[in-house]
Design a protein around this motif. Structure first.
Motif, mmCIF file in Angstrom:
data_model
loop_
_atom_site.group_PDB
_atom_site.id
_atom_site.type_symbol
_atom_site.label_atom_id
_atom_site.label_comp_id
_atom_site.label_asym_id
_atom_site.label_seq_id
_atom_site.Cartn_x
_atom_site.Cartn_y
_atom_site.Cartn_z
ATOM 1 N N ASN A 1 -10.864 -2.267 2.525
ATOM 2 C CA ASN A 1 -10.583 -0.927 3.051
ATOM 3 C C ASN A 1 -9.305 -0.360 2.452
ATOM 4 O O ASN A 1 -9.254 0.816 2.071
ATOM 5 C CB ASN A 1 -10.459 -0.972 4.577
ATOM 6 C CG ASN A 1 -11.808 -0.989 5.278
ATOM 7 O OD1 ASN A 1 -12.843 -0.912 4.629
ATOM 8 N ND2 ASN A 1 -11.790 -1.103 6.580
ATOM 9 N N THR A 2 -8.282 -1.179 2.384
ATOM 10 C CA THR A 2 -7.003 -0.732 1.830
ATOM 11 C C THR A 2 -7.156 -0.332 0.378
ATOM 12 O O THR A 2 -6.619 0.695 -0.057
ATOM 13 C CB THR A 2 -5.940 -1.841 1.965
ATOM 14 O OG1 THR A 2 -5.762 -2.159 3.349
ATOM 15 C CG2 THR A 2 -4.604 -1.390 1.388
ATOM 16 N N SER B 1 -14.847 2.122 -3.375
ATOM 17 C CA SER B 1 -15.487 2.699 -2.179
ATOM 18 C C SER B 1 -16.911 2.207 -2.014
ATOM 19 O O SER B 1 -17.452 2.202 -0.899
ATOM 20 C CB SER B 1 -15.460 4.229 -2.250
ATOM 21 O OG SER B 1 -16.235 4.706 -3.343
ATOM 22 N N LEU C 1 -9.210 3.026 0.137
ATOM 23 C CA LEU C 1 -8.430 4.190 0.539
ATOM 24 C C LEU C 1 -7.304 4.477 -0.451
ATOM 25 O O LEU C 1 -6.995 5.640 -0.734
ATOM 26 C CB LEU C 1 -7.857 3.972 1.942
ATOM 27 C CG LEU C 1 -8.883 4.046 3.083
ATOM 28 C CD1 LEU C 1 -8.259 3.603 4.392
ATOM 29 C CD2 LEU C 1 -9.438 5.465 3.208
ATOM 30 N N ARG D 1 0.952 3.937 -3.230
ATOM 31 C CA ARG D 1 0.709 5.373 -3.110
ATOM 32 C C ARG D 1 1.931 6.175 -3.551
ATOM 33 O O ARG D 1 1.800 7.228 -4.175
ATOM 34 C CB ARG D 1 0.335 5.722 -1.670
ATOM 35 C CG ARG D 1 -0.156 7.145 -1.528
ATOM 36 C CD ARG D 1 -0.644 7.463 -0.144
ATOM 37 N NE ARG D 1 -1.002 8.866 -0.038
ATOM 38 C CZ ARG D 1 -1.249 9.493 1.100
ATOM 39 N NH1 ARG D 1 -1.180 8.829 2.247
ATOM 40 N NH2 ARG D 1 -1.568 10.774 1.114
ATOM 41 N N THR E 1 -13.956 4.406 7.780
ATOM 42 C CA THR E 1 -13.352 4.412 6.443
ATOM 43 C C THR E 1 -14.155 5.277 5.489
ATOM 44 O O THR E 1 -13.586 6.001 4.662
ATOM 45 C CB THR E 1 -13.245 2.975 5.894
ATOM 46 O OG1 THR E 1 -12.501 2.173 6.803
ATOM 47 C CG2 THR E 1 -12.548 2.968 4.539
ATOM 48 N N ALA F 1 -8.818 6.176 -3.418
ATOM 49 C CA ALA F 1 -9.252 7.527 -3.052
ATOM 50 C C ALA F 1 -8.054 8.469 -2.960
ATOM 51 O O ALA F 1 -8.115 9.614 -3.424
ATOM 52 C CB ALA F 1 -10.004 7.490 -1.717
ATOM 53 N N HIS F 2 -6.956 7.999 -2.371
ATOM 54 C CA HIS F 2 -5.735 8.806 -2.315
ATOM 55 C C HIS F 2 -5.189 9.053 -3.718
ATOM 56 O O HIS F 2 -4.692 10.148 -4.014
ATOM 57 C CB HIS F 2 -4.678 8.097 -1.470
ATOM 58 C CG HIS F 2 -4.821 8.326 0.003
ATOM 59 N ND1 HIS F 2 -4.648 9.568 0.576
ATOM 60 C CD2 HIS F 2 -5.115 7.472 1.019
ATOM 61 C CE1 HIS F 2 -4.824 9.468 1.893
ATOM 62 N NE2 HIS F 2 -5.124 8.220 2.179
ATOM 63 N N SER G 1 -13.203 8.868 5.929
ATOM 64 C CA SER G 1 -11.918 9.167 5.281
ATOM 65 C C SER G 1 -12.080 9.280 3.775
ATOM 66 O O SER G 1 -11.514 10.177 3.136
ATOM 67 C CB SER G 1 -10.890 8.083 5.631
ATOM 68 O OG SER G 1 -10.626 8.041 7.012
ATOM 69 N N ILE G 2 -12.843 8.383 3.202
ATOM 70 C CA ILE G 2 -13.081 8.404 1.756
ATOM 71 C C ILE G 2 -13.819 9.676 1.353
ATOM 72 O O ILE G 2 -13.486 10.315 0.350
ATOM 73 C CB ILE G 2 -13.862 7.146 1.332
ATOM 74 C CG1 ILE G 2 -12.965 5.906 1.453
ATOM 75 C CG2 ILE G 2 -14.372 7.285 -0.108
ATOM 76 C CD1 ILE G 2 -13.707 4.608 1.258
ATOM 77 N N GLU H 1 0.826 -1.212 0.000
ATOM 78 C CA GLU H 1 0.000 0.000 0.000
ATOM 79 C C GLU H 1 0.856 1.256 0.000
ATOM 80 O O GLU H 1 0.513 2.261 -0.638
ATOM 81 C CB GLU H 1 -0.958 0.003 1.190
ATOM 82 C CG GLU H 1 -0.309 -0.094 2.547
ATOM 83 C CD GLU H 1 -0.150 -1.531 3.026
ATOM 84 O OE1 GLU H 1 -0.093 -1.719 4.259
ATOM 85 O OE2 GLU H 1 -0.094 -2.448 2.185
#
Length: 416
Positions: free
Chosen positions: A259-260, A293, A263, A223, A301, A266-267, A304-305, A219
């Motif tokens: 979830n990973t 998502s 996110l 990113r 989560t 989304a990042h 955060s999203i 992850e």
């Protein structure tokens, strides 16, 4: 108030004398909260703020703020208003005056003789000093911060202000003071897409890549590759951008949890948006983020999203979807924080209507302090969207005179 052109020491001395005189003739203190959670009489909107709100202008906004400072007997309240005045001075190209005002605000905070109050104010003032291009003073203040995590967050905010302004060297100096070199590197990498294109040309992307590849967590590497792609694009290297993104796509299968994956995508979307990449690339990443998502049910989560994606949706992609994401937040304060982060480019009326609806819910909160904190949060969003009508409505709703004066000061750059 016309653009201040007087010598900064004259300005500071005059205002200091006025405040000292007000302190000498002040009456006994009244509490901020009166009965039933209402503002005490001494803290209700004063004649200066109310008169300005009748026909707001830049002149009266600055004047009402400073008159409130002069009449206020508590240093922490004077400090709060002065910080807002400093922000307005920066926004009206008066950074020299802003630095002077920030230092006076710090002196007022110190007058309370409570270390926690001073340190809290430093976390607010230091990044604004950096915005005014006085990073040396900002970093000097961080040496007083005693809580490591608070100091790190403040250093990151100082770096952010400098990177947005294109002062990457100053940002590097700030990040170098963080205790963890690893965290400092990732914060730098995360912030670099915010820099102007011209400031990124001297960045050694190969050196950044070597540091990214030193990490083995899928992850983190994913990113990092996305951020490298954004920087390469802004450096005018589309082939390198393609290579980094292709490698990131291959790595995606190693991200196991839902979830990973949600996110991570989304990042990815937010990094491309913050970097100002081609709308087609942003839309492609948006669809990917929506796909992953949609499988998430955990509220933490989803919050955060929403914070990552909502800003992109509001900016011409899908404002209705962005507003709908507010439902994942349960508290009014959290809803306000999210809503104020949105910037509507196509339909400001719809966004303003949502703010007005939330504004009516604020009255249900217990205590004027809590209610005004939410109103000031909503004001930040109204100011960022240049919605003068909404700005006036929010400031009018504020119950405490110091908070109302702060709101008027912040609104000054939008007024004529």
């Amino acid at each position: 108030m016309k653009k201040i052109t007087t010598n900064k020491y004259v300005f500071r001395t005059a205002l200091t004398c006025q405040i000292a005189l007000a302190a000498m003739i002040s009456v006994a203190a009244h509490g901020q909260n009166g009965e039933n959670g209402q503002a005490a009489p001494s803290h209700r909107p004063n004649e200066y703020t109310l008169a300005c709100l009748e026909a707001p202008t830049r002149d009266c906004a600055f004047s009402a703020a400073l008159q409130t400072v002069i009449a206020e007997e508590f240093g922490v309240e004077r400090s709060k208003i002065l910080v807002a005045v400093a922000r307005a001075l920066i926004a009206t190209d008066q950074s020299g005056q802003a630095v002077d005002t920030l230092m006076l605000a710090l002196e007022e905070a110190r007058s309370v003789n409570l270390s926690l109050v001073t340190q809290e104010k430093i976390t607010e003032i230091a990044p604004i000093l950096a915005r005014a291009n006085d990073t040396a003073s900002a970093l000097a203040l961080t040496q007083e911060l005693q809580i490591a995590t608070v100091k790190q967050r403040t250093l990151i905010e100082i770096a952010r202000e400098n990177i947005i302004a294109g002062r990457i060297a100053d940002a590097n100096v700030a990040l170098a003071q963080m205790e963890s070199p690893t965290r400092a590197f990732w914060q730098r990498l995360r912030l670099l897409p915010l820099a102007p294109v011209s400031a990124l040309q001297a960045i050694d992307i190969q050196a950044l890549e070597a540091e990214v590849r030193a990490f083995t967590q899928p992850e983190r590497l994913y990113r990092g590759l996305v951020l490298l792609a954004v920087i390469a694009d802004k450096q005018g290297q589309p082939a390198d951008r393609y290579t980094y993104l292709a490698e990131a796509d291959e790595l995606f299968s190693k991200l196991i949890s839902l979830n990973t994956r949600a996110l991570a995508t989304a990042h990815r979307l937010r990094s491309m948006y913050d970097g100002g990449l081609d709308p087609a690339l942003i839309m492609e990443s948006y669809q990917l983020a929506l796909l992953h998502s949609s499988r998430i049910r955990g509220l933490e989560t989803l919050e955060s999203i929403a914070t990552l994606i909502g800003v992109v949706e509001a900016d011409g992609v899908n404002l209705e979807a962005a507003v709908k994401r507010m439902d994942v937040f349960s508290e009014v304060a959290d809803k306000a924080r999210y809503l104020s982060s949105l910037r509507a480019t196509a339909d400001k009326y719809s966004l303003s209507a949502e703010v007005r609806t939330l504004l009516t819910q604020v009255v249900e909160l217990e205590g004027v302090y809590e209610r005004d904190l939410v109103r000031l949060q909503l004001l930040e969003g109204a100011l960022a969207n240049d919605d003068i009508g909404l700005v006036k409505q929010v400031i009018t709703a504020i119950e405490d005179d110091d908070n109302q004066a702060k709101g008027l000061a912040l609104a000054a750059p939008l007024l004529q």
